[in-house]
Design an enzyme around this catalytic site. Structure first.
Site, PDB file in Angstrom:
ATOM      1  N   ARG A 355       0.895  -1.169  -0.082  1.00 58.18           N
ATOM      2  CA  ARG A 355      -0.160   0.083   0.139  1.00 58.18           C
ATOM      3  C   ARG A 355       0.979   1.256   0.096  1.00 58.18           C
ATOM      4  NH1 ARG A 355      -5.143   1.125   2.058  1.00 58.18           N
ATOM      5  NH2 ARG A 355      -5.383  -1.007   2.444  1.00 58.18           N
ATOM      6  N   GLY A 356       0.578   2.021  -0.587  1.00 58.26           N
ATOM      7  CA  GLY A 356       1.375   3.594  -0.794  1.00 58.26           C
ATOM      8  C   GLY A 356       0.061   4.744  -1.027  1.00 58.26           C
ATOM      9  N   GLY A 359      -2.319   4.307  -3.758  1.00 54.08           N
ATOM     10  CA  GLY A 359      -3.250   2.985  -3.715  1.00 54.08           C
ATOM     11  C   GLY A 359      -2.702   1.882  -3.298  1.00 54.08           C
ATOM     12  N   VAL A 361      -1.778  -2.359  -3.851  1.00 51.73           N
ATOM     13  CA  VAL A 361      -1.411  -3.510  -4.985  1.00 51.73           C
ATOM     14  C   VAL A 361      -1.919  -4.798  -4.372  1.00 51.73           C
ATOM     15  CG1 VAL A 361       0.476  -4.771  -6.173  1.00 51.73           C
ATOM     16  CG2 VAL A 361       0.506  -2.434  -5.490  1.00 51.73           C
ATOM     17  N   LYS A 375      -2.371  -3.084  -9.425  1.00 51.72           N
ATOM     18  CA  LYS A 375      -2.349  -1.990  -8.732  1.00 51.72           C
ATOM     19  C   LYS A 375      -3.528  -0.897  -8.972  1.00 51.72           C
ATOM     20  CE  LYS A 375       0.856   2.098  -8.830  1.00 51.72           C
ATOM     21  NZ  LYS A 375       2.061   2.611  -9.474  1.00 51.72           N
ATOM     22  N   ASP A 474      11.674   8.028  -9.572  1.00 54.73           N
ATOM     23  CA  ASP A 474      11.534   7.607  -8.237  1.00 54.73           C
ATOM     24  C   ASP A 474      12.148   6.099  -7.842  1.00 54.73           C
ATOM     25  OD1 ASP A 474      10.308   7.874  -5.626  1.00 54.73           O
ATOM     26  OD2 ASP A 474       8.586   6.826  -6.166  1.00 54.73           O
TER      27      ASP A 474
END
Length: 634
Positions: A355-356, A359, A361, A375, A474
């Site tokens: 989770r991030g 949203g 996965v 995702k 990133d």
């Protein structure tokens, strides 16, 4: 009945429809906002229109643009002051945040002699990579045989001053640049309309009058403009969209005025529950009448209704707009799935893998029993930009070290991306404190070294191997996935940017990335340009963590001066203290591998982007069997 009255009576519904459309599209036209009027594009007489982020001193208020973007009009020429130098603006290219300028000294003097380089430190401007350098050499002994542009006003019988586009060519003619007293690099923009032959025929002053291109950093105005607003800079030092009904935070359609009451709330008497219910009823009824009227007009008058259709589609077909973007800007090969199919393949989102902020996965299975990672993007954040970035970027790729996108879902605001399943998850869980994965497996230093090389190959492909260069922005252990054989694959392209052709320098409105991995130039533009070297920095921070088995912000030492791991490890490296015990390793062989990764990592995180190697060089250094030079302390 009077035929004229009949016509007027029959026209009444159409008049009402036009009134409702006007009311819906421009609710604030009853009372135009003063900020909106003040920030209308202006001109000094010569040159381009002046609008956000620029503003004209004494003609406009400072809220119409950004600080340091103030323009003064001098004899109908727009003048911009940067670092105590004044420049005449010849053109502004709002589409790519750049402008063509000429130093006012060059404009006014028949033989201009700039005695210092262009200084852009501590300014929001940077030199465009499209410029070429004109080297101006003052008071040289001897005159070169190579083609140069004489600077007559700074020459005499004893010394010569001249300018040349490629000073390196002088050395090939055995001319000594060291014989000159001063060397100034002046940027020049040679556009496609200036041929090589015409460039040779120009004199020194005409060449400098070509000017040069500057890039700037400011919040994008495109969404505000599309909504009918004008951009500005608010009292809280933040971007504001000025609209006819007052300032809005982003666009005129966001319905959130700053210090103004929207027209519909005004006529409903404020914000009570009763008034809100009444407002909802009125708007619903008006919307139904509006749509019915439009359909009636279209059928009865047999008109195309193209403009009306676009107006309605703006509010109902956001997913179609995203699809159109993907079709036009990428090779959309992944399969499309419905949301019900996504729910079925994930067992109603039964097993969450991570989770991030984007949203969550989930683990899933396709009808052919192929395992996937799904995702699901958080639709409450952004406007679909992350979804567009991810699909438009990754659909252009095909590499063993880049995760494969198998499909996507775009249905009624629900967005999901279906990837190949990576059984060993992310690299993150294997490197901090030499921890193990879910099955208790601990990666050796040699395995981490091979993973580092694989990631470098993936980045090299993104930067150089694609038709369109992709900057990831990133790179971090969390976004490196490992398959069943621990082969690394770069994932999560939500922050990626595409660079067309051979471009590498990009303009960015805001810092993007993860704290601890973001290159310094991303959030402090005075350091240098944001480019592919920004990914190299993030990669360097990551392999330092891989080699040291610890996070860069927590090295587990007791002295506060040693808290930042890169500085601590550089000090020990210089002193020759890289022993197995220092890194918690078993033997000299492992330590030598870790030492190589540390040196490469330290090269990658040099503060100035120009001092960092490109990713191809990074890969070459990692694979080299020769001893590597220790870089300066970053």
């Amino acid at each position: 009945m009077d035929p004229q009255k009949l016509i007027n009576f029959r026209s009444f519904p159409y008049v009402m429809i036009i009134f409702l459309i006007t009311l819906a599209m421009a609710p604030g036209t009853m009372s135009a906002d003063s900020h909106f009027e003040a920030c209308m594009p202006r001109s000094c007489g010569n040159g381009p229109d002046i609008s956000y982020p620029f503003w004209i001193f004494k003609e406009q208020e400072s809220f119409c643009g950004y600080p340091n973007f103030e323009i003064t009009c001098k004899e109908k020429d727009p003048i911009l002051k940067i670092s105590e130098e004044t420049y005449i603006i010849r053109d502004i290219f709002y589409n790519n945040n750049s402008l063509l300028v000429v130093n006012s000294v060059v404009h006014e003097d028949h033989c201009p002699t700039p005695w210092k380089n262009v200084s852009l430190d501590r300014t929001p401007f940077s030199l465009s990579p499209d410029n070429v350098n004109l080297s101006i050499l003052y008071y040289c002994e001897g005159q070169p045989t190579y083609h140069t542009y004489p600077v007559s006003c700074a020459s005499n019988t004893s010394f010569h001053s001249f300018a040349v586009f490629h000073k390196e060519a002088l050395e090939n003619t055995n001319y000594s640049i060291e014989s000159c007293q001063t060397l100034i690099e002046s940027p020049v923009y040679v556009n496609d309309g200036v041929s090589f032959v015409s460039l040779l025929r120009m004199n020194y002053t005409d060449v400098l009058k070509l000017g040069f291109v500057l890039n700037w950093i400011a919040h994008s105005c495109s969404n505000c403009k599309r909504s009918g607003g004008r951009c500005g800079f608010g009292n809280t030092d933040e971007f504001v969209c000025f609209c006819s009904d007052g300032p809005h935070p982003k666009t005129c359609n966001d319905g959130n005025c700053i210090g103004h009451t929207p027209f519909f709330l005004f006529i409903s008497g404020g914000g009570s529950n009763l008034n809100r219910k009444l407002l909802i009823g009125i708007v619903s009824a008006a919307s139904g009448l509006l749509i019915s009227g439009i359909i009636l007009v279209c059928f009865r008058r047999n008109i195309s209704c193209i403009t009306t259709a676009k107006f309605l589609r703006k509010f109902t077909n956001k997913d179609q707009d995203l699809e159109a973007f993907l079709r036009n800007n990428g090779t959309l090969t992944p399969k499309r799935y419905s949301y019900s199919e996504v729910k079925k393949m994930t067992g109603s989102f039964k097993e969450e893998l991570g989770r991030g902020g984007y949203g969550s996965v989930y683990k899933g299975k396709l009808p052919d029993n192929h395992l996937v990672a799904v995702k699901v993007l958080n639709t409450s954040k952004g406007n679909g930009q992350e979804f567009i970035n991810e699909v438009a970027s990754i659909s252009r790729t095909s590499h063993v070290n880049i995760v494969t996108l198998l499909g996507f879902c775009l249905e009624g605001g629900k967005r999901a991306l279906i990837y190949e399943f990576m059984s060993n998850g992310s690299l993150e869980k294997f490197i901090y404190g030499m921890t193990s994965g879910d099955d208790g497996r601990v990666l050796t230093v040699e395995e981490l070294y091979r993973i580092a090389i694989g990631i470098a190959r993936g980045l090299e492909y993104l930067h150089l191997g694609c038709n369109t260069r992709i900057l990831h922005f990133d790179i971090k252990p969390h976004n490196i996935l490992l398959d069943h054989e621990f082969h690394p694959k770069i994932s999560d392209f939500g922050l990626a940017k595409l660079c067309h052709g051979t471009d590498s320098v990009v303009s960015m409105i805001e810092a993007r990335g993860t704290i601890g991995y973001i290159a310094p130039e991303v959030f402090c533009r005075n350091i240098g340009s944001v480019s592919h070297k920004s990914d190299v920095y993030s990669y360097g921070m990551m392999i330092l963590e891989m080699a040291g088995g610890r996070k860069n912000l927590d090295v587990g030492v007791h002295e506060t001066s040693e808290i930042y791991f890169p500085h601590w490890i550089h000090q020990n490296l210089e002193q020759g203290n890289i022993e197995p015990e220092l890194l918690g390793l078993l033997n000299e062989e492992e330590t030598e591998i870790a030492r190589k990764m540390i040196i490469v990592g330290l090269w990658c995180i040099q503060t100035n982007p120009k001092d960092r190697p490109i990713i191809s060089k990074v890969k070459e250094m990692l694979e080299s069997k020769e001893a590597l030079q220790i870089p300066p302390k970053p």
